[in-house]
Scaffold this motif. Structure first.
Motif, mmCIF file in Angstrom:
data_model
loop_
_atom_site.group_PDB
_atom_site.id
_atom_site.type_symbol
_atom_site.label_atom_id
_atom_site.label_comp_id
_atom_site.label_asym_id
_atom_site.label_seq_id
_atom_site.Cartn_x
_atom_site.Cartn_y
_atom_site.Cartn_z
ATOM 1 N N LYS A 53 45.481 27.883 19.673
ATOM 2 C CA LYS A 53 46.806 28.484 19.795
ATOM 3 C C LYS A 53 47.269 28.883 18.400
ATOM 4 O O LYS A 53 47.092 28.132 17.439
ATOM 5 C CB LYS A 53 47.796 27.486 20.402
ATOM 6 N N LEU A 54 47.870 30.053 18.304
ATOM 7 C CA LEU A 54 48.310 30.562 17.017
ATOM 8 C C LEU A 54 49.784 30.227 16.797
ATOM 9 O O LEU A 54 50.594 30.315 17.711
ATOM 10 C CB LEU A 54 48.102 32.070 16.945
ATOM 11 N N CYS A 55 50.101 29.852 15.565
ATOM 12 C CA CYS A 55 51.486 29.604 15.169
ATOM 13 C C CYS A 55 51.974 30.828 14.402
ATOM 14 O O CYS A 55 51.188 31.694 14.027
ATOM 15 C CB CYS A 55 51.559 28.366 14.284
ATOM 16 N N MET A 56 53.277 30.887 14.144
ATOM 17 C CA MET A 56 53.868 32.045 13.473
ATOM 18 C C MET A 56 54.649 31.592 12.244
ATOM 19 O O MET A 56 55.437 30.659 12.327
ATOM 20 C CB MET A 56 54.793 32.773 14.445
ATOM 21 N N THR A 57 54.435 32.280 11.113
ATOM 22 C CA THR A 57 55.223 32.005 9.918
ATOM 23 C C THR A 57 56.590 32.667 10.071
ATOM 24 O O THR A 57 56.757 33.567 10.891
ATOM 25 C CB THR A 57 54.555 32.563 8.643
ATOM 26 N N SER B 245 40.045 16.518 5.858
ATOM 27 C CA SER B 245 40.991 17.489 5.290
ATOM 28 C C SER B 245 41.486 18.468 6.357
ATOM 29 O O SER B 245 40.795 18.770 7.324
ATOM 30 C CB SER B 245 40.352 18.254 4.131
ATOM 31 N N LYS B 246 42.705 18.931 6.147
ATOM 32 C CA LYS B 246 43.345 19.897 7.047
ATOM 33 C C LYS B 246 43.947 20.977 6.163
ATOM 34 O O LYS B 246 44.599 20.687 5.161
ATOM 35 C CB LYS B 246 44.436 19.201 7.852
ATOM 36 N N LYS B 247 43.711 22.251 6.522
ATOM 37 C CA LYS B 247 44.262 23.351 5.750
ATOM 38 C C LYS B 247 44.834 24.393 6.690
ATOM 39 O O LYS B 247 44.288 24.658 7.755
ATOM 40 C CB LYS B 247 43.186 23.976 4.850
ATOM 41 N N THR B 248 45.938 25.000 6.260
ATOM 42 C CA THR B 248 46.574 26.064 7.024
ATOM 43 C C THR B 248 46.035 27.403 6.539
ATOM 44 O O THR B 248 45.972 27.650 5.337
ATOM 45 C CB THR B 248 48.105 26.012 6.828
ATOM 46 N N HIS C 245 44.696 36.700 9.598
ATOM 47 C CA HIS C 245 44.092 37.896 8.998
ATOM 48 C C HIS C 245 43.181 37.533 7.826
ATOM 49 O O HIS C 245 42.183 38.201 7.590
ATOM 50 C CB HIS C 245 45.164 38.922 8.601
ATOM 51 N N THR C 246 43.480 36.453 7.120
ATOM 52 C CA THR C 246 42.614 36.010 6.024
ATOM 53 C C THR C 246 41.288 35.491 6.567
ATOM 54 O O THR C 246 40.222 35.818 6.039
ATOM 55 C CB THR C 246 43.316 34.924 5.195
ATOM 56 N N LEU C 247 41.341 34.696 7.643
ATOM 57 C CA LEU C 247 40.111 34.168 8.240
ATOM 58 C C LEU C 247 39.229 35.294 8.786
ATOM 59 O O LEU C 247 38.002 35.277 8.611
ATOM 60 C CB LEU C 247 40.443 33.181 9.363
ATOM 61 N N ILE C 248 39.848 36.288 9.430
ATOM 62 C CA ILE C 248 39.079 37.408 9.976
ATOM 63 C C ILE C 248 38.432 38.192 8.835
ATOM 64 O O ILE C 248 37.258 38.563 8.902
ATOM 65 C CB ILE C 248 39.977 38.328 10.840
ATOM 66 N N ALA C 249 39.184 38.431 7.756
ATOM 67 C CA ALA C 249 38.640 39.172 6.611
ATOM 68 C C ALA C 249 37.530 38.381 5.922
ATOM 69 O O ALA C 249 36.534 38.963 5.483
ATOM 70 C CB ALA C 249 39.751 39.506 5.619
ATOM 71 N N PHE D 281 49.106 32.009 12.069
ATOM 72 C CA PHE D 281 48.275 31.065 11.323
ATOM 73 C C PHE D 281 47.775 29.952 12.235
ATOM 74 O O PHE D 281 48.282 29.764 13.340
ATOM 75 C CB PHE D 281 49.042 30.486 10.121
ATOM 76 N N VAL D 282 46.760 29.225 11.738
ATOM 77 C CA VAL D 282 46.231 28.043 12.423
ATOM 78 C C VAL D 282 45.950 26.970 11.379
ATOM 79 O O VAL D 282 45.857 27.255 10.185
ATOM 80 C CB VAL D 282 44.916 28.331 13.194
ATOM 81 N N HIS D 283 45.802 25.751 11.861
ATOM 82 C CA HIS D 283 45.382 24.641 11.013
ATOM 83 C C HIS D 283 43.912 24.378 11.325
ATOM 84 O O HIS D 283 43.548 24.199 12.486
ATOM 85 C CB HIS D 283 46.192 23.375 11.300
ATOM 86 N N LEU D 284 43.068 24.357 10.304
ATOM 87 C CA LEU D 284 41.654 24.050 10.497
ATOM 88 C C LEU D 284 41.360 22.689 9.858
ATOM 89 O O LEU D 284 41.808 22.408 8.749
ATOM 90 C CB LEU D 284 40.770 25.127 9.871
#
Length: 184
Positions: free
Chosen positions: A52-56, A70-73, A77-81, A62-65
């Motif tokens: 599920k995607l969150c919104m800034t 460790s957890k990073k936000t 569009h950055t992940l796709i690029a 954005f998503v949390h991976l």
């Protein structure tokens, strides 16, 4: 799998998260099935699923991976690029990911391009007081103001009676900035 498969959708491992997460050409992110070992609590299965995607507040998704402890936000569009355009975010903001159609939630790979921050800031001129980058109408003095930002620092270039004179001042400052960066 409990989501629809799309034959035009291509999934690839996200660099740095191989075996954990994948990104798709349609701008979706999914977690991959795996077993997480937890100390004293036994193994915990993670099933494959679309995240599920969150919104800034500024409208980016954005998503949390998670990887290990460790957890990073990450912005989508950055992940796709990173996955499909070989983008390597280095924190300098010299090369950034641009939404071609200016819709922040359209993260399909065909809508993303790598560009400079300066180009990205100057491409969308709607609802601006001037048609030129770096130029704005200064209402208090009824003049055109030219300004350039380099390295997160705003530099005032002057006030002008004519919009084109302000544009020329900005363009000269850009040329000077480029020349100075080449000399470094």
């Amino acid at each position: 799998m409990y989501y629809m498969e799309n034959p035009q959708e291509i999934w690839k491992d996200i660099p740095g998260f191989e075996g954990y997460y994948q990104a798709s050409t349609l701008g979706r992110i999914k977690s991959l099935p795996r077993i997480i070992k937890r100390l004293g609590k036994g193994d915990f299965p993670v099933f494959e699923k679309i995240l599920k995607l969150c919104m800034t507040p500024k409208g980016y998704q954005f998503v949390h991976l998670h990887k290990g402890t460790s957890k990073k936000t990450w912005r989508i569009h950055t992940l796709i690029a990173m996955t499909f355009l070989n983008h390597n975010p280095d924190g300098t903001m010299k090369i950034i990911v641009d939404h071609i159609n200016s819709i922040k939630t359209d993260n399909k790979v065909c809508n993303l391009q790598l560009t400079t921050n300066r180009h990205n800031c100057s491409k969308d001129k709607k609802n601006k007081s001037s048609k030129y980058t770096g130029v704005m109408w200064f209402k208090r003095d009824s003049k055109w103001r030219a300004q350039i930002t380099t390295g997160f620092v705003n530099k005032h270039l002057g006030y002008f009676d004519c919009e084109e004179d302000a544009r020329d001042a900005y363009e000269n400052a850009v040329k000077l900035s480029v020349q100075n960066n080449i000399k470094k």
